[in-house]
Design an enzyme around this catalytic site. Structure first.
Site, PDB file in Angstrom:
ATOM      1  N   LYS A 181       0.880  -1.172   0.000  1.00 51.34           N
ATOM      2  CA  LYS A 181       0.000   0.000   0.000  1.00 51.34           C
ATOM      3  C   LYS A 181       0.917   1.221   0.000  1.00 51.34           C
ATOM      4  O   LYS A 181       1.400   1.655   1.036  1.00 51.34           O
ATOM      5  CB  LYS A 181      -0.883  -0.016   1.246  1.00 51.34           C
ATOM      6  N   GLU A 256       9.531   1.804  10.708  1.00 48.66           N
ATOM      7  CA  GLU A 256      10.579   2.807  10.415  1.00 48.66           C
ATOM      8  C   GLU A 256       9.880   4.154  10.481  1.00 48.66           C
ATOM      9  O   GLU A 256       9.087   4.470   9.596  1.00 48.66           O
ATOM     10  CB  GLU A 256      11.117   2.628   8.986  1.00 48.66           C
ATOM     11  N   CYS A 292      13.320  11.295   6.764  1.00 46.79           N
ATOM     12  CA  CYS A 292      13.257  10.864   8.159  1.00 46.79           C
ATOM     13  C   CYS A 292      14.593  11.068   8.852  1.00 46.79           C
ATOM     14  O   CYS A 292      14.651  11.237  10.056  1.00 46.79           O
ATOM     15  CB  CYS A 292      12.857   9.401   8.205  1.00 46.79           C
ATOM     16  N   GLU A 399       9.381  16.701  14.723  1.00 46.58           N
ATOM     17  CA  GLU A 399       9.790  16.509  13.331  1.00 46.58           C
ATOM     18  C   GLU A 399       9.015  17.490  12.437  1.00 46.58           C
ATOM     19  O   GLU A 399       7.788  17.540  12.491  1.00 46.58           O
ATOM     20  CB  GLU A 399       9.488  15.073  12.895  1.00 46.58           C
TER      21      GLU A 399
HETATM   22  P1  NAD Z   1       2.112   8.720   7.228  1.00 50.41           P
HETATM   23  O1  NAD Z   1       2.307   7.993   8.507  1.00 50.41           O
HETATM   24  O2  NAD Z   1       1.096   9.790   7.174  1.00 50.41           O
HETATM   25  O3  NAD Z   1       1.707   7.709   6.057  1.00 50.41           O
HETATM   26  C1  NAD Z   1       2.509   6.605   5.734  1.00 50.41           C
HETATM   27  C2  NAD Z   1       1.639   5.535   5.104  1.00 50.41           C
HETATM   28  O4  NAD Z   1       0.710   5.065   6.060  1.00 50.41           O
HETATM   29  C3  NAD Z   1       0.836   6.015   3.896  1.00 50.41           C
HETATM   30  O5  NAD Z   1       0.823   4.989   2.925  1.00 50.41           O
HETATM   31  C4  NAD Z   1      -0.553   6.190   4.484  1.00 50.41           C
HETATM   32  O6  NAD Z   1      -1.580   6.045   3.542  1.00 50.41           O
HETATM   33  C5  NAD Z   1      -0.596   5.050   5.490  1.00 50.41           C
HETATM   34  N1  NAD Z   1      -1.557   5.220   6.569  1.00 50.41           N
HETATM   35  C6  NAD Z   1      -2.029   6.365   7.112  1.00 50.41           C
HETATM   36  N2  NAD Z   1      -2.925   6.094   8.073  1.00 50.41           N
HETATM   37  C7  NAD Z   1      -3.020   4.739   8.160  1.00 50.41           C
HETATM   38  C8  NAD Z   1      -3.767   3.844   8.968  1.00 50.41           C
HETATM   39  N3  NAD Z   1      -4.614   4.283   9.890  1.00 50.41           N
HETATM   40  N4  NAD Z   1      -3.589   2.528   8.785  1.00 50.41           N
HETATM   41  C9  NAD Z   1      -2.736   2.046   7.862  1.00 50.41           C
HETATM   42  N5  NAD Z   1      -2.011   2.854   7.052  1.00 50.41           N
HETATM   43  C10 NAD Z   1      -2.148   4.183   7.200  1.00 50.41           C
HETATM   44  O7  NAD Z   1       3.552   9.226   6.814  1.00 50.41           O
HETATM   45  P2  NAD Z   1       3.935  10.146   5.569  1.00 50.41           P
HETATM   46  O8  NAD Z   1       3.407  11.506   5.875  1.00 50.41           O
HETATM   47  O9  NAD Z   1       3.585   9.492   4.297  1.00 50.41           O
HETATM   48  O10 NAD Z   1       5.517  10.135   5.645  1.00 50.41           O
HETATM   49  C11 NAD Z   1       6.194  10.971   6.500  1.00 50.41           C
HETATM   50  C12 NAD Z   1       6.647  10.247   7.736  1.00 50.41           C
HETATM   51  O11 NAD Z   1       7.356   9.063   7.388  1.00 50.41           O
HETATM   52  C13 NAD Z   1       7.599  11.060   8.552  1.00 50.41           C
HETATM   53  O12 NAD Z   1       7.314  10.974   9.922  1.00 50.41           O
HETATM   54  C14 NAD Z   1       8.952  10.427   8.260  1.00 50.41           C
HETATM   55  O13 NAD Z   1       9.912  10.632   9.217  1.00 50.41           O
HETATM   56  C15 NAD Z   1       8.586   9.004   8.094  1.00 50.41           C
HETATM   57  N6  NAD Z   1       9.593   8.292   7.281  1.00 50.41           N
HETATM   58  C16 NAD Z   1      10.447   7.431   7.912  1.00 50.41           C
HETATM   59  C17 NAD Z   1      11.422   6.770   7.209  1.00 50.41           C
HETATM   60  C18 NAD Z   1      12.340   5.797   7.896  1.00 50.41           C
HETATM   61  O14 NAD Z   1      12.942   4.988   7.229  1.00 50.41           O
HETATM   62  N7  NAD Z   1      12.463   5.846   9.205  1.00 50.41           N
HETATM   63  C19 NAD Z   1      11.544   6.974   5.837  1.00 50.41           C
HETATM   64  C20 NAD Z   1      10.668   7.848   5.214  1.00 50.41           C
HETATM   65  C21 NAD Z   1       9.695   8.506   5.967  1.00 50.41           C
END
Ligand code: NAD
Length: 496
Positions: A181, A256, A292, A399
């Site tokens: 997803k 992550e 991140c 963040e």
């Molecule tokens: P997000 O948590 O909003 O979304 C990530 C994914 O989760 C998306 O596909 C979203 O559709 C899905 N999602 C959202 N709500 C959900 C739910 N209730 N159940 C299941 N899936 C759900 O994150 P984002 O805004 O897309 O990305 C930014 C975040 O990701 C930042 O906090 C960043 O630090 C983190 N990030 C971490 C890494 C790492 O490797 N540690 C890498 C990239 C991004």
């Protein structure tokens, strides 16, 4: 490719059971180009029914895939690596259109890296083995490493292709089938990539990709009883929701998450190298700090503090914010208007907070690009630095996910460690010093899943990558990530 193109809108499909199919509801989501705000594509807005179909397809394929000779499985992953190599230009263009990350990084960095990641995991497929364990003469004891079954991958928007390559590579090499997803803001490179799977020889149902909103498609995947593990990259907030949702089916979880990483400069450091490492590759990155591992807290030892402020100001002033498709651009766009609003909110918080001083930057799209410019409808933020005294402000502890950093002075090593560890996150840290003993002490004392010395950042497919504390648990990349995609069965054969 030009960001100002006016071409027909591309419609993408899910990939389920080897077929490219729309959402069963027929609903779609618009995809906007972050640099212009123009709608350029549509993706399926899938829901629980589409996830059900994808999990059914993955379940049906699971036994066959796991029983394939490991070198045959490896062959498919290798073929996909080579197909990816053959389509690097197209996939890099799509990744830049999706995310706003500048083309010189997607084209020469991320996409070529995907090829290497897939080759690494292809090489891992036939190396999995259990162990024999000696517990005495009366029995023969051993462990088996087995695939988990169906693994769900939930991705964020900032690095779609490299994240799917690492997560899918590890899961597939270990013999699992997958349902992915991707993020609703950025997934067209991945949907185009699915058109290569058949040619790479993957049996139907081994890889499935279903797009849609987190609370619809994402939630359905996380709750699904047919999914054994969720590997999630995204925000800490969403991880908490997923953990609660997954409790009903007791899934394995891999998280992550976010970060607020310290990039620590000691007075004995090579300041030329440190300046580049805290700016261009630290937080003022090709994807506008939406990383991140952004080194968004720059900690500098007092004797060189003012000098570093001026050096950082100098580099930031040279960075070109703009057209992600121009190879002369250093910093691309912010992914969505929602993310721009979030970053702008932090800029306001910073300006209003007496504990902080805006040293430079702070402008966003309307001030950077006039409405009539091709980029006037896009979402941009310029490199921004605030002076802070510690972690006590929201700007210094939360963040932001934009090209915005705080710079904080410290006196000695103990204070640097205290400030560095003084947040809920623990993803990464940078240390700039010429003192080898200090470098080792810092590696030991920092609460971070990755510590880089005299470099920032350094990620490699062979090295495990992951966080501590609210930055998550489990690993992407490295041998560990393959092992985490397996279950261990313990066997006892009585010899008495
Ligand atoms: P997000 O948590 O909003 O979304 C990530 C994914 O989760 C998306 O596909 C979203 O559709 C899905 N999602 C959202 N709500 C959900 C739910 N209730 N159940 C299941 N899936 C759900 O994150 P984002 O805004 O897309 O990305 C930014 C975040 O990701 C930042 O906090 C960043 O630090 C983190 N990030 C971490 C890494 C790492 O490797 N540690 C890498 C990239 C991004």
């Amino acid at each position: 490719m030009s960001v100002t193109m006016s071409e027909p809108i591309t419609e993408y499909a899910n990939y389920i059971g080897g077929a490219h199919t729309p959402a069963h509801s027929g609903l779609m989501l618009d995809m906007a180009n972050p640099a212009t705000g123009q709608i350029w594509a549509r993706i399926p807005r899938s829901d629980a029914a589409d996830i059900d179909r994808a999990v059914a397809a993955a379940s049906a394929a699971a036994v066959g895939w796991s029983r394939l000779d490991a070198k045959v499985r490896a062959g498919h992953i290798r073929a996909l690596a080579e197909m990816t190599r053959a389509h690097i230009r197209e996939l890099a263009d799509l990744e830049t259109l999706d995310t706003g990350r500048v083309i010189k990084e997607t084209l020469y960095g991320h996409l070529p890296t995907c090829v290497e990641i897939l080759h690494f995991f292809a090489g891992a497929a036939d190396k999995l083995h259990g162990e024999t364990v000696n517990v005495g003469h009366a029995s023969f004891n051993f462990t088996r490493r087995e695939p988990l079954g169906v693994v769900g991958l939930v991705l964020p928007w900032n690095s779609p292709m490299s994240l799917i390559a690492a997560k899918a590579g590890a899961a597939l090499a270990a013999g699992n089938t997958i349902v992915v997803k991707p993020a609703e803001q950025a997934c067209c490179s991945i949907l185009r990539w699915t058109q290569l799977f058949e040619e790479a020889g993957f049996p139907e149902g081994v890889i499935n990709v279903v797009t849609g909103l987190g609370e619809e498609a994402g939630r359905a995947l996380v709750r699904h009883p047919g999914v054994a593990r969720i590997s999630f990259t995204g925000s800490t907030e969403t991880a908490r929701l997923i953990m609660a949702e997954a409790a009903g089916t007791l899934k394995q979880l891999h998280f992550e998450l976010g970060g607020k990483s310290p990039n620590i400069v000691f007075a004995d450091a090579d300041l030329d190298a440190a300046t580049l490492g805290v700016t261009r590759t630290g937080v003022f990155t090709a994807n506008a700090g939406q990383s991140c591992i952004a080194g968004s807290r720059i900690l500098v030892q007092r004797p060189v503090f003012e000098e570093m402020v001026e050096r950082i100001r100098g580099v930031a002033g040279e960075l070109v914010v703009g057209d992600p498709f121009d190879e002369g651009s250093d910093i691309g766009a912010i992914v969505s208007p929602e993310q721009l609003a979030r970053v702008s909110g932090y800029l306001k918080l910073g300006r209003d907070d007496d504990r902080l001083e805006l040293l430079f930057g702070g402008r966003t799209t309307p001030e950077l690009f006039a409405a009539e410019s091709p980029f006037g409808g896009g979402w941009f933020v310029e490199p921004t630095l605030f002076r802070a005294t510690g972690n006590d402000s929201r700007l210094a502890s939360e963040e932001i996910f934009g090209p915005v950093a705080v710079i904080v002075p410290f006196d000695d090593e103990a204070e640097a460690v205290a400030i560095a560890n003084g947040t809920d996150y623990g993803l990464a840290a940078g240390v700039w010093t010429s003192d080898l003993k200090r470098a080792h002490r810092m590696i030991r004392d920092l609460d971070a899943g990755n510590v880089w010395v005299n470099a920032y950042p350094r990620i490699h497919w062979a090295l495990p990558f992951g966080g501590m504390k609210d930055s998550g648990f489990g690993k992407d990349s490295g041998w560990e990530s393959v092992l985490e995609n397996t279950r261990i069965k313990t066997a006892w054969i009585d010899l008495a």
